[in-house]
Scaffold this motif. Structure first.
Motif, PDB file in Angstrom:
ATOM      1  N   ILE A  62       0.769  -1.221  -0.003  1.00 36.34           N
ATOM      2  CA  ILE A  62       0.052  -0.033   0.079  1.00 36.34           C
ATOM      3  C   ILE A  62       1.022   1.112  -0.047  1.00 36.34           C
ATOM      4  O   ILE A  62       0.475   2.366  -0.611  1.00 36.34           O
ATOM      5  N   THR A  63       1.964   1.113   0.977  1.00 38.01           N
ATOM      6  CA  THR A  63       2.806   2.304   0.757  1.00 38.01           C
ATOM      7  C   THR A  63       3.623   2.443  -0.550  1.00 38.01           C
ATOM      8  O   THR A  63       3.534   3.686  -1.067  1.00 38.01           O
ATOM      9  N   THR A  64       4.033   1.693  -1.164  1.00 36.89           N
ATOM     10  CA  THR A  64       4.452   1.703  -2.858  1.00 36.89           C
ATOM     11  C   THR A  64       3.469   2.240  -3.864  1.00 36.89           C
ATOM     12  O   THR A  64       3.663   2.833  -4.601  1.00 36.89           O
ATOM     13  N   ALA A  65       2.191   1.795  -3.474  1.00 27.91           N
ATOM     14  CA  ALA A  65       1.002   2.194  -4.446  1.00 27.91           C
ATOM     15  C   ALA A  65       0.857   3.538  -4.157  1.00 27.91           C
ATOM     16  O   ALA A  65       0.624   4.427  -5.057  1.00 27.91           O
ATOM     17  N   ASN A  66       0.895   4.332  -2.856  1.00 27.26           N
ATOM     18  CA  ASN A  66       0.500   5.637  -2.578  1.00 27.26           C
ATOM     19  C   ASN A  66       1.645   6.359  -3.175  1.00 27.26           C
ATOM     20  O   ASN A  66       1.643   7.538  -3.822  1.00 27.26           O
ATOM     21  N   LYS A  67       2.889   5.922  -3.206  1.00 22.84           N
ATOM     22  CA  LYS A  67       4.060   6.649  -3.874  1.00 22.84           C
ATOM     23  C   LYS A  67       3.934   6.622  -5.470  1.00 22.84           C
ATOM     24  O   LYS A  67       4.052   7.641  -5.851  1.00 22.84           O
ATOM     25  N   ILE A  68       3.469   5.634  -5.877  1.00 23.76           N
ATOM     26  CA  ILE A  68       3.156   5.582  -7.381  1.00 23.76           C
ATOM     27  C   ILE A  68       2.246   6.580  -8.050  1.00 23.76           C
ATOM     28  O   ILE A  68       2.252   7.252  -8.919  1.00 23.76           O
ATOM     29  N   GLY A  72       2.347  10.395  -9.855  1.00 16.06           N
ATOM     30  CA  GLY A  72       1.864  10.670 -11.027  1.00 16.06           C
ATOM     31  C   GLY A  72       2.135   9.576 -12.480  1.00 16.06           C
ATOM     32  O   GLY A  72       1.660  10.163 -13.372  1.00 16.06           O
ATOM     33  N   HIS A  73       2.463   8.582 -11.923  1.00 17.52           N
ATOM     34  CA  HIS A  73       2.876   7.731 -13.041  1.00 17.52           C
ATOM     35  C   HIS A  73       1.589   7.257 -13.713  1.00 17.52           C
ATOM     36  O   HIS A  73       1.567   6.893 -15.027  1.00 17.52           O
ATOM     37  N   ILE A  74       0.417   7.067 -13.077  1.00 14.80           N
ATOM     38  CA  ILE A  74      -0.795   6.554 -13.376  1.00 14.80           C
ATOM     39  C   ILE A  74      -1.906   7.609 -13.246  1.00 14.80           C
ATOM     40  O   ILE A  74      -3.030   7.283 -13.118  1.00 14.80           O
ATOM     41  N   LYS A  75      -1.677   8.878 -13.319  1.00 14.39           N
ATOM     42  CA  LYS A  75      -2.387   9.928 -12.936  1.00 14.39           C
ATOM     43  C   LYS A  75      -3.661  10.003 -14.404  1.00 14.39           C
ATOM     44  O   LYS A  75      -4.821  10.322 -13.696  1.00 14.39           O
ATOM     45  N   LYS A  76      -3.484   9.737 -15.358  1.00 11.06           N
ATOM     46  CA  LYS A  76      -4.466   9.511 -16.185  1.00 11.06           C
ATOM     47  C   LYS A  76      -5.541   8.542 -16.163  1.00 11.06           C
ATOM     48  O   LYS A  76      -6.812   8.663 -16.503  1.00 11.06           O
ATOM     49  N   ALA A  77      -5.099   7.541 -15.415  1.00  2.00           N
ATOM     50  CA  ALA A  77      -6.205   6.451 -14.998  1.00  2.00           C
ATOM     51  C   ALA A  77      -6.983   6.676 -13.931  1.00  2.00           C
ATOM     52  O   ALA A  77      -7.696   5.718 -13.574  1.00  2.00           O
TER      53      ALA A  77
END
Length: 99
Positions: A62-68, A72-77
């Motif tokens: 969850i921590t890594t997902a929050n960082k991702i 903004g790596h998946i901002k468009k999604a």
């Protein structure tokens, strides 16, 4: 017995002969229609919800997902209103693969 009557009759009430007759009259066109309807159902969008959904989708913590998400790596999604987070799973995977 007519084919239209056989189509309406439950299978458990059919004799073996009736069932074979019905199966022989089913055309390849009917099978193609069934396959295309299944493909359209599979092509519907898939969504995950929240940080936990992102973590499960990407197979990380969850921590890594929050960082991702924050980077903004998946901002468009991502669609976010307040604390609610909805993520287009297929687009997120595509965007994450590019980064």
């Amino acid at each position: 017995m007519y084919i239209s009557e056989l189509k309406e009759k439950p299978v458990w009430q059919m004799t073996g002969e009736e069932l074979l007759q019905l199966l022989q009259t089913v055309s390849i066109k009917d099978f193609k229609e069934l396959n295309t309807s299944q493909e359209t159902q599979q092509s519907t969008k898939r969504y995950v919800y929240g940080i936990r959904g992102i973590a499960d989708l990407l197979g990380c913590s969850i921590t890594t997902a929050n960082k991702i998400k924050k980077e903004g790596h998946i901002k468009k999604a991502i669609i976010q209103r307040g604390r609610k987070i909805i993520v287009d799973a297929d687009l997120a995977l595509e965007l994450f693969a590019k980064k």
